[in-house]
Design a protein around this motif. Sequence first.
Motif, short mmCIF file in Angstrom:
data_model
loop_
_atom_site.label_atom_id
_atom_site.label_comp_id
_atom_site.label_asym_id
_atom_site.label_seq_id
_atom_site.Cartn_x
_atom_site.Cartn_y
_atom_site.Cartn_z
N PHE A 1 0.80 -1.21 0.00
CA PHE A 1 0.00 0.00 0.00
C PHE A 1 0.84 1.27 0.00
CE2 PHE A 1 -2.99 -3.17 1.25
CZ PHE A 1 -4.12 -2.79 0.55
N LYS A 2 2.14 1.11 -0.12
CA LYS A 2 3.01 2.28 -0.20
C LYS A 2 2.65 3.11 -1.42
CE LYS A 2 7.89 3.27 0.52
NZ LYS A 2 9.22 2.67 0.60
N ASP A 3 2.40 2.43 -2.51
CA ASP A 3 1.98 3.11 -3.72
C ASP A 3 1.03 2.19 -4.49
OD1 ASP A 3 1.61 4.66 -5.90
OD2 ASP A 3 3.58 4.32 -6.78
N PRO A 4 -0.29 2.35 -4.30
CA PRO A 4 -1.24 1.45 -4.97
C PRO A 4 -1.30 1.62 -6.48
CG PRO A 4 -2.37 3.21 -3.81
CD PRO A 4 -0.93 3.33 -3.43
N LEU A 5 -0.61 2.63 -7.02
CA LEU A 5 -0.61 2.86 -8.46
C LEU A 5 0.79 2.79 -9.03
CD1 LEU A 5 -3.32 5.64 -8.71
CD2 LEU A 5 -3.38 3.44 -9.88
N ARG A 6 1.55 1.76 -8.61
CA ARG A 6 2.90 1.63 -9.15
C ARG A 6 2.84 1.05 -10.56
NH1 ARG A 6 1.94 -1.76 -5.03
NH2 ARG A 6 2.29 -3.98 -5.22
N GLU A 7 3.99 1.08 -11.25
CA GLU A 7 4.04 0.63 -12.64
C GLU A 7 3.53 -0.81 -12.77
OE1 GLU A 7 7.82 1.17 -14.47
OE2 GLU A 7 7.92 3.30 -13.99
N GLY A 8 2.72 -1.04 -13.82
CA GLY A 8 2.18 -2.38 -14.06
C GLY A 8 0.83 -2.60 -13.43
N THR A 9 0.30 -1.61 -12.67
CA THR A 9 -1.00 -1.76 -12.02
C THR A 9 -2.11 -1.50 -13.04
OG1 THR A 9 -0.11 -1.01 -9.90
CG2 THR A 9 -2.49 -0.91 -10.18
N VAL A 10 -3.06 -2.43 -13.12
CA VAL A 10 -4.21 -2.26 -14.01
C VAL A 10 -5.27 -1.46 -13.26
CG1 VAL A 10 -5.97 -3.44 -15.38
CG2 VAL A 10 -3.70 -4.44 -15.15
N PHE A 11 -5.88 -0.49 -13.94
CA PHE A 11 -6.92 0.32 -13.31
C PHE A 11 -8.01 0.61 -14.32
CE2 PHE A 11 -4.06 3.29 -15.33
CZ PHE A 11 -4.88 4.32 -15.79
N MET A 12 -9.14 1.11 -13.83
CA MET A 12 -10.25 1.45 -14.71
C MET A 12 -10.63 2.90 -14.48
SD MET A 12 -14.04 -0.30 -15.09
CE MET A 12 -13.41 -1.81 -15.82
N VAL A 13 -10.83 3.62 -15.57
CA VAL A 13 -11.30 5.00 -15.51
C VAL A 13 -12.29 5.20 -16.64
CG1 VAL A 13 -9.35 5.84 -16.86
CG2 VAL A 13 -10.62 7.43 -15.43
N GLY A 14 -13.48 5.71 -16.31
CA GLY A 14 -14.50 5.92 -17.33
C GLY A 14 -14.94 4.64 -18.01
N GLY A 15 -14.84 3.50 -17.31
CA GLY A 15 -15.24 2.23 -17.89
C GLY A 15 -14.20 1.58 -18.79
N VAL A 16 -13.01 2.18 -18.88
CA VAL A 16 -11.95 1.65 -19.76
C VAL A 16 -10.78 1.17 -18.92
CG1 VAL A 16 -10.35 2.20 -21.64
CG2 VAL A 16 -12.63 3.22 -21.61
N LYS A 17 -10.31 -0.03 -19.20
CA LYS A 17 -9.16 -0.57 -18.48
C LYS A 17 -7.87 -0.05 -19.09
CE LYS A 17 -11.31 -4.88 -16.90
NZ LYS A 17 -11.25 -6.35 -16.92
N LYS A 18 -6.95 0.33 -18.22
CA LYS A 18 -5.64 0.81 -18.65
C LYS A 18 -4.60 0.27 -17.69
CE LYS A 18 -7.62 5.11 -20.48
NZ LYS A 18 -7.51 6.59 -20.56
#
Length: 663
Positions: free
Chosen positions: A538-555
């Motif tokens: 949890f130090k950085d939940p958005l580190r490189e290689g993390t899949v996320f969704m914004v506006g219904g689109v996976k990136k």
Amino acid sequence: MNNYKKIFLNVTIALLLSNYPILAQKYDASKYKTLINLEDGYSVASNFDKAVVLNEKKEITATINAKKNGFWDIASTKENTFAIKSANYQWAYFNKEGVQLTDFICESPYKFIDGVAVYAPRKEGKFGLMDKTGKILIPPTYQSIGICGGTNYIIVGQKTGSAIQLAIATRDHQLITPFHFNILRYLGNGYFAYAKVENDKGFRRFEGVLNPDLKEITSERFPVESLQKVLKDETITVTYNKKKYLIDSKGKLNPDNGELEFDIANQMLPNTKILLIKLDSTYWSLSKKHYNIALNKGYKAAQYKLDSLAKEPRYIEAHPQLKFAAQSKKLDEMQKSADNGDIKSILAIAKAYLTGEGRNIDTTKALTWFQKGIQKADSVAVIETANIYIAQLKTDEALHILKTSPVKSFQINYLSQTLTQTGGKEFLIAKNYQKQKNITKADIYYEQALKLKHTDAAFEYGKYLIERKEDSKGVNILENNSHHIPSLFYLVGYYGYGKQANPFRRAMFTKMIIDSPNATEQQKTGASALLKDNAELFKDPLREGTVFMVGGVKKVVAIRTLSGFYANDKIFYSSAQGAPVNSMITVLRHESDEPFRKKCNVCNSSGSVYNAVKSGSYTTTDVTYKTGSTISGDKKITTTTTHNTYKSVASKCSLCQGKGYHY
């Protein structure tokens, strides 16, 4: 008298500084570590101890002194305002006169648009709206707020279950629409892209257009994020599959020849075996629907695609009426083997009568064939027969079948023991209703099992509720079932990912497993490893290689910086390391980044590049004779040459940073 002299002197100096800029304090760049630009030539410089506002002549016009632990960062929030981050990782807003607009309580530095900005105190965990004087126009009420520049509209979101539903409101906090949307994007000139909650089929794929009167001028027919900016003549650009289309103010598409629907259908075709069959069926149906629309509009290539679907094995797999037609024929061929006692054929026919896959559903015939399987001492036949009786609320018959079984297995023993436990019958009945998707009856029997304190029932019911987006109730049941180790492990996973991620609660439930007398040594060892990884995770939940969704689109996060990150589509998102994740971003920690990976051509996916490095040297001597005159004779010439030796040394590839791939 001395005090009056001091006051007079200070006032005189202040007047001189204001009336004669030449006396103003000059800016010394060497004393500050950060400089950001505002509008109208103004800028702000800061160091750990203070921040100063500079005019266009780089003269200090205002000074803001740090308290306690100093200033850690500074950011422009547009419209001649800026924000400063304190040591507690919270921000305060200031204007170009150096006037403080808010306390150091905001989670992120949101930019002003048309005189207003998002107001998000970290303590509340919700979003409001403020103006450039620091006045709170809307208190922190919503899960999200988006400002629609050039209008009086804002987009607000409220949480329903685990999802955020959206509505349009005004800046003076008047709701214009209900919270009926799961997508609302402002396109400009008063137009919005929308998708309604009632049309959500489990994934967000399409959106339509609302005009400035908030009337639907198109249905939800355009792929998410394909609707682009609004032009001056109020036409909306649509970009999809590298092709451009236009929508006029009446909602008419140009060109409307079926090409867009054909491209959508092609993109919807399931192309990976990772997809669930359930989702496959939806995607196949969408593809078929769009091919038919394209065909009706005269796009002839759609006919070829429609004809090819009937021959596609995975299409047949996803459509029961086609799949079971072939299966029925196969069962006919197996009938003779079943009559001769072949156990595989017996079970296949029994399950067909039970599920309707190749035979009409007939529970009586299914029991008859499973009974033949029991006579062959098959454990699957015993378990299926017991489950049929449980589904019929005949738990005594189910227990008799299990206890008199000619074969034993872990599952047979588990069912037998559960039926004899207090609350066990209710639990197994609830599981069967859950399997039948009868929520009402499943809830009734789960509640009965809960009252009887059946721990497995509490575990399964808690998970079932969370799957139904009833997180609050489900989590409460699991937390009250804390002596049940699987429940604790589930809570550890639940608090590890997504918007509900909470490192403190994750650590608490992990510690409970370690301290529990009910946990095995193997479980305690696993929990200890999780506890060790918790801080780093949890130090950085958005580190490189993390899949996320914004506006219904996976990136996927491609490049991480201190202030934010670049996604694989090269769009930058502001999300500082150590700060909470923006509520519009959903972290999909459990999803792999493999679909986003691209082969590194620099190192040929090895992660290393090789360079020639000097490793030593050696010398060689050549002797030649030059023919001279008869007096001098031949001349001996000796040449010594030094040669370098090289070795190949591997180093990390600068493009992929040694991973062998990039995004």
